[in-house]
Design a protein around this motif. Structure first.
Motif, PDB file in Angstrom:
ATOM      1  N   SER A 206       0.834  -1.204   0.000  1.00 52.02           N
ATOM      2  CA  SER A 206       0.000   0.000   0.000  1.00 52.02           C
ATOM      3  C   SER A 206       0.873   1.260   0.000  1.00 52.02           C
ATOM      4  CB  SER A 206      -0.908  -0.012   1.233  1.00 52.02           C
ATOM      5  OG  SER A 206      -1.664   1.169   1.309  1.00 52.02           O
ATOM      6  N   ARG A 209       2.401   1.744  -3.410  1.00 56.90           N
ATOM      7  CA  ARG A 209       1.400   2.314  -4.333  1.00 56.90           C
ATOM      8  C   ARG A 209       1.304   3.833  -4.158  1.00 56.90           C
ATOM      9  NH1 ARG A 209      -3.041  -2.387  -3.156  1.00 56.90           N
ATOM     10  NH2 ARG A 209      -2.707  -3.682  -5.010  1.00 56.90           N
ATOM     11  N   ASP A 214      -0.359   5.378  -7.268  1.00 59.37           N
ATOM     12  CA  ASP A 214      -1.242   4.339  -7.800  1.00 59.37           C
ATOM     13  C   ASP A 214      -2.438   4.245  -6.864  1.00 59.37           C
ATOM     14  OD1 ASP A 214      -2.023   2.282  -9.490  1.00 59.37           O
ATOM     15  OD2 ASP A 214      -0.866   0.754  -8.446  1.00 59.37           O
ATOM     16  N   ASP A 215      -3.623   4.584  -7.341  1.00 60.96           N
ATOM     17  CA  ASP A 215      -4.836   4.643  -6.522  1.00 60.96           C
ATOM     18  C   ASP A 215      -5.019   3.359  -5.723  1.00 60.96           C
ATOM     19  OD1 ASP A 215      -7.353   4.791  -5.433  1.00 60.96           O
ATOM     20  OD2 ASP A 215      -8.338   5.466  -7.261  1.00 60.96           O
ATOM     21  N   LYS A 217      -7.533   2.248  -3.971  1.00 67.71           N
ATOM     22  CA  LYS A 217      -8.825   1.575  -4.120  1.00 67.71           C
ATOM     23  C   LYS A 217      -8.975   0.921  -5.494  1.00 67.71           C
ATOM     24  CE  LYS A 217     -11.413   4.323  -0.763  1.00 67.71           C
ATOM     25  NZ  LYS A 217     -12.564   5.239  -0.544  1.00 67.71           N
ATOM     26  N   HIS A 218      -8.399   1.548  -6.504  1.00 67.19           N
ATOM     27  CA  HIS A 218      -8.478   0.995  -7.870  1.00 67.19           C
ATOM     28  C   HIS A 218      -7.096   1.058  -8.520  1.00 67.19           C
ATOM     29  CE1 HIS A 218     -12.834   1.078  -7.467  1.00 67.19           C
ATOM     30  NE2 HIS A 218     -12.733   2.328  -7.055  1.00 67.19           N
ATOM     31  N   PRO A 219      -6.142   0.300  -8.007  1.00 65.85           N
ATOM     32  CA  PRO A 219      -4.773   0.385  -8.527  1.00 65.85           C
ATOM     33  C   PRO A 219      -4.667  -0.104  -9.969  1.00 65.85           C
ATOM     34  CG  PRO A 219      -4.989  -1.458  -7.012  1.00 65.85           C
ATOM     35  CD  PRO A 219      -6.271  -0.699  -6.941  1.00 65.85           C
ATOM     36  N   ASN A 220      -3.921   0.626 -10.770  1.00 65.98           N
ATOM     37  CA  ASN A 220      -3.681   0.243 -12.158  1.00 65.98           C
ATOM     38  C   ASN A 220      -2.291  -0.341 -12.362  1.00 65.98           C
ATOM     39  OD1 ASN A 220      -6.179   1.130 -13.325  1.00 65.98           O
ATOM     40  ND2 ASN A 220      -5.471   3.237 -13.003  1.00 65.98           N
ATOM     41  N   LYS A 223      -1.404  -4.525  -9.028  1.00 64.38           N
ATOM     42  CA  LYS A 223      -2.757  -5.050  -8.858  1.00 64.38           C
ATOM     43  C   LYS A 223      -2.778  -6.230  -7.891  1.00 64.38           C
ATOM     44  CE  LYS A 223      -4.413  -3.506 -13.362  1.00 64.38           C
ATOM     45  NZ  LYS A 223      -5.093  -3.887 -14.625  1.00 64.38           N
TER      46      LYS A 223
END
Length: 241
Positions: A206, A209, A214-215, A217-220, A223
């Motif tokens: 985390s 990220r 890198d978000d 809640k919605h990591p791109n 992952k």
């Protein structure tokens, strides 16, 4: 042999062992072929010998033994060999190594231990991951300088990394697109296994990220693969300059 091949041929007379090992190694991006006995193994070996990156030989088989197979393989190929044996007798290990095996592991074993041995052999033979020794890893606009241990953002700013951040990021960059399980990542970054209640690795991912914007809640980029681990979803290039 193509350096990108990750094809493994395993001979083991226990169906459950074969099935579990195949599933585990395939989760780690290996192409696995199975044989229940020596005769089938030799047939498969003849068919795939130019594509194989490793063979795993069980010592005790119904129609022959792993030592005889080891000798046959060595006469025809330099492919790395790992021996599996239920015997605690050191003689088995010595005999196997003398016959040309590269490593040995005693049953019962943890699949992660076998995976670590496979990776070590593949690293030595130049198969496992990028082994160009390049200094710079570039991905989605970021540049990681592995000598200075500095991460540069797409805007040219220095992104502050702790030692653990650096180790974790470098491991992802060395295995782009490959699912890395939690225990594997914990062993690489902390030198120990991650228990089911150990959330420190998740905190570490985390934090990484956040460094990469890198978000969470919605990591791109990094992952989560539910029930399997994490994967870096980015193209990575390696260079010396």
């Amino acid at each position: 042999m193509n350096g990108m091949n990750r094809k493994i041929l395993i001979v083991d007379d226990d169906l459950k062992t074969r099935t579990l090992l195949k599933a585990y190694l395939e989760r780690n991006q290996y192409d696995v072929r199975l044989a229940p006995d020596g005769e089938t193994f030799l047939s498969e070996f003849e068919r795939y010998k130019d594509e194989l990156s490793l063979v795993i030989l069980d010592v005790m088989l119904p129609d022959t033994d792993g030592f005889a197979l080891c000798q046959t393989v060595r006469k025809n190929s330099n492919v790395p060999i790992v021996m599996l044996t239920a015997s605690s007798d050191e003689t088995d290990r010595i005999v196997g190594l003398e016959l040309g095996a590269d490593d040995y592991i005693a049953k019962p074993y943890n699949p992660r231990e076998l995976l670590a041995r496979i990776k070590a052999i593949h690293r030595r033979t130049g198969i496992e991951g990028p082994t160009t020794g390049g200094r710079y890893y570039r991905f989605v606009g970021f540049t990681l300088d592995t000598v200075e241990r500095v991460l540069i953002s797409p805007d040219g700013e220095v992104v502050k990394l702790t030692g653990l951040d650096f180790q974790l990021l470098k491991m992802f960059l060395e295995h782009p697109g490959q699912i890395l399980d939690r225990s594997q990542l914990a062993e690489e970054t902390r030198g120990r296994d991650a228990g089911p209640l150990d959330r420190s690795l998740d905190v570490q991912v985390s934090r990484l990220r956040q460094r990469l914007e890198d978000d969470g809640k919605h990591p791109n980029l990094i992952k989560t693969v539910r029930g399997a681990g994490y994967v870096l979803s980015a193209e990575v290039t390696i260079s010396h300059v």
